[in-house]
Design a protein around this motif. Sequence first.
Motif, mmCIF file in Angstrom:
data_model
loop_
_atom_site.group_PDB
_atom_site.id
_atom_site.type_symbol
_atom_site.label_atom_id
_atom_site.label_comp_id
_atom_site.label_asym_id
_atom_site.label_seq_id
_atom_site.Cartn_x
_atom_site.Cartn_y
_atom_site.Cartn_z
ATOM 1 N N THR A 68 67.329 50.847 -23.540
ATOM 2 C CA THR A 68 66.451 49.684 -23.643
ATOM 3 C C THR A 68 67.161 48.488 -24.261
ATOM 4 O O THR A 68 67.171 47.385 -23.703
ATOM 5 C CB THR A 68 65.199 50.038 -24.464
ATOM 6 N N GLY A 69 67.762 48.696 -25.414
ATOM 7 C CA GLY A 69 68.445 47.589 -26.086
ATOM 8 C C GLY A 69 69.679 47.128 -25.344
ATOM 9 O O GLY A 69 69.934 45.927 -25.229
ATOM 10 N N VAL A 70 70.450 48.071 -24.823
ATOM 11 C CA VAL A 70 71.708 47.730 -24.149
ATOM 12 C C VAL A 70 71.456 46.930 -22.872
ATOM 13 O O VAL A 70 72.081 45.895 -22.624
ATOM 14 C CB VAL A 70 72.511 49.011 -23.830
ATOM 15 N N GLY A 97 68.796 45.284 -22.070
ATOM 16 C CA GLY A 97 67.968 44.096 -22.247
ATOM 17 C C GLY A 97 68.583 43.026 -23.116
ATOM 18 O O GLY A 97 67.945 41.995 -23.365
ATOM 19 N N SER A 98 69.803 43.239 -23.596
ATOM 20 C CA SER A 98 70.414 42.309 -24.545
ATOM 21 C C SER A 98 71.716 41.719 -24.016
ATOM 22 O O SER A 98 72.310 42.219 -23.064
ATOM 23 C CB SER A 98 70.710 43.040 -25.869
ATOM 24 N N SER A 99 72.123 40.641 -24.646
ATOM 25 C CA SER A 99 73.430 40.025 -24.432
ATOM 26 C C SER A 99 73.725 39.762 -22.954
ATOM 27 O O SER A 99 72.848 39.348 -22.195
ATOM 28 C CB SER A 99 74.518 40.924 -25.058
ATOM 29 N N GLY A 124 71.583 41.733 -20.364
ATOM 30 C CA GLY A 124 70.225 41.216 -20.298
ATOM 31 C C GLY A 124 70.144 39.918 -19.514
ATOM 32 O O GLY A 124 69.239 39.729 -18.687
ATOM 33 N N LYS A 125 71.101 39.025 -19.753
ATOM 34 C CA LYS A 125 71.117 37.752 -19.037
ATOM 35 C C LYS A 125 71.392 37.948 -17.553
ATOM 36 O O LYS A 125 70.830 37.242 -16.710
ATOM 37 C CB LYS A 125 72.167 36.831 -19.656
ATOM 38 N N GLU A 159 68.185 38.932 -16.022
ATOM 39 C CA GLU A 159 67.269 37.794 -15.937
ATOM 40 C C GLU A 159 67.639 36.869 -14.781
ATOM 41 O O GLU A 159 66.762 36.283 -14.137
ATOM 42 C CB GLU A 159 67.285 37.014 -17.252
ATOM 43 N N ASP A 197 78.635 48.233 -18.445
ATOM 44 C CA ASP A 197 78.999 46.954 -19.062
ATOM 45 C C ASP A 197 80.281 46.397 -18.455
ATOM 46 O O ASP A 197 80.369 45.217 -18.115
ATOM 47 C CB ASP A 197 79.167 47.134 -20.572
#
Length: 259
Positions: free
Chosen positions: A14-16, A18-20, A23-24, A27, A157
């Motif tokens: 979830t955090g990985v 949806g972040s940084s 996440g972008k 989006e 990543d």
Amino acid sequence: MRVDVLTLFPEMFTGVFGSSILGKAGEKGIVSLNTVNFRDFANNKHNTVDDTPYGGGGGMVLKAEPIFGAVEHLMEQREQAGLGEAKKPRIILMCPQGKPFSQEIARELSEESHLIFICGHYEGYDERIREYLVTDELSVGDYVLTGGELPAMVVVDAVVRLLPGVLGNEQSAVTDSFSDGLLEYPHYTRPAEFRGWKVPDELLSGHHAEIDKWRRRQSLERTLTRRPELLENASLAPEERKWLERVKAERENPENPPS
């Protein structure tokens, strides 16, 4: 690109995802990052995904049925979306026995449109998963973790950041360590002097040719110092190899350097 991760612990992502940068990228619609709990595809009332190994021995082994069921579910989704005739996804098993992951493999995977990662746990996988389902087996190092989730995060990543439009500066991926087989050169930023430590004059000169030359030699020298084995397959000009030989000779005999 679409990325699906088969895991027993989807909450870990979830955090990985949806972040940084990841996440972008999501989006922006550059990548779709999804998790699938393959426990949902167990074929028994207790949703058991593992069992004791035939022949005895310690630990538990992941059963084939839940993994095959989860992948087949994703394939059905592709059919419903009209992608049945499109190129099939790469199905990647994260395991210590896999091929060592590298920047070259990351670049290769970044050209795919759909990746499916399988994250294992326990003692190992039913061998039929390897034989009849996966297309690739990858390892992030010669060590064993409790599961394939962290390695999958690493690979995702490394791959997603290479997709066009993900990084703010496309040149960043081009100059990364290992992008040309070498380690990256040192970086500096303001102030030009900090606690008596100064930025190299070449970087302050404004002379782009000299800056490029300095960076290239720093990259070569850093690779020689930290990862000399990389130089064996690096694409180097004859004068660069000659320069490296001179550097090595100076290090081996600092009191009598070559002329």
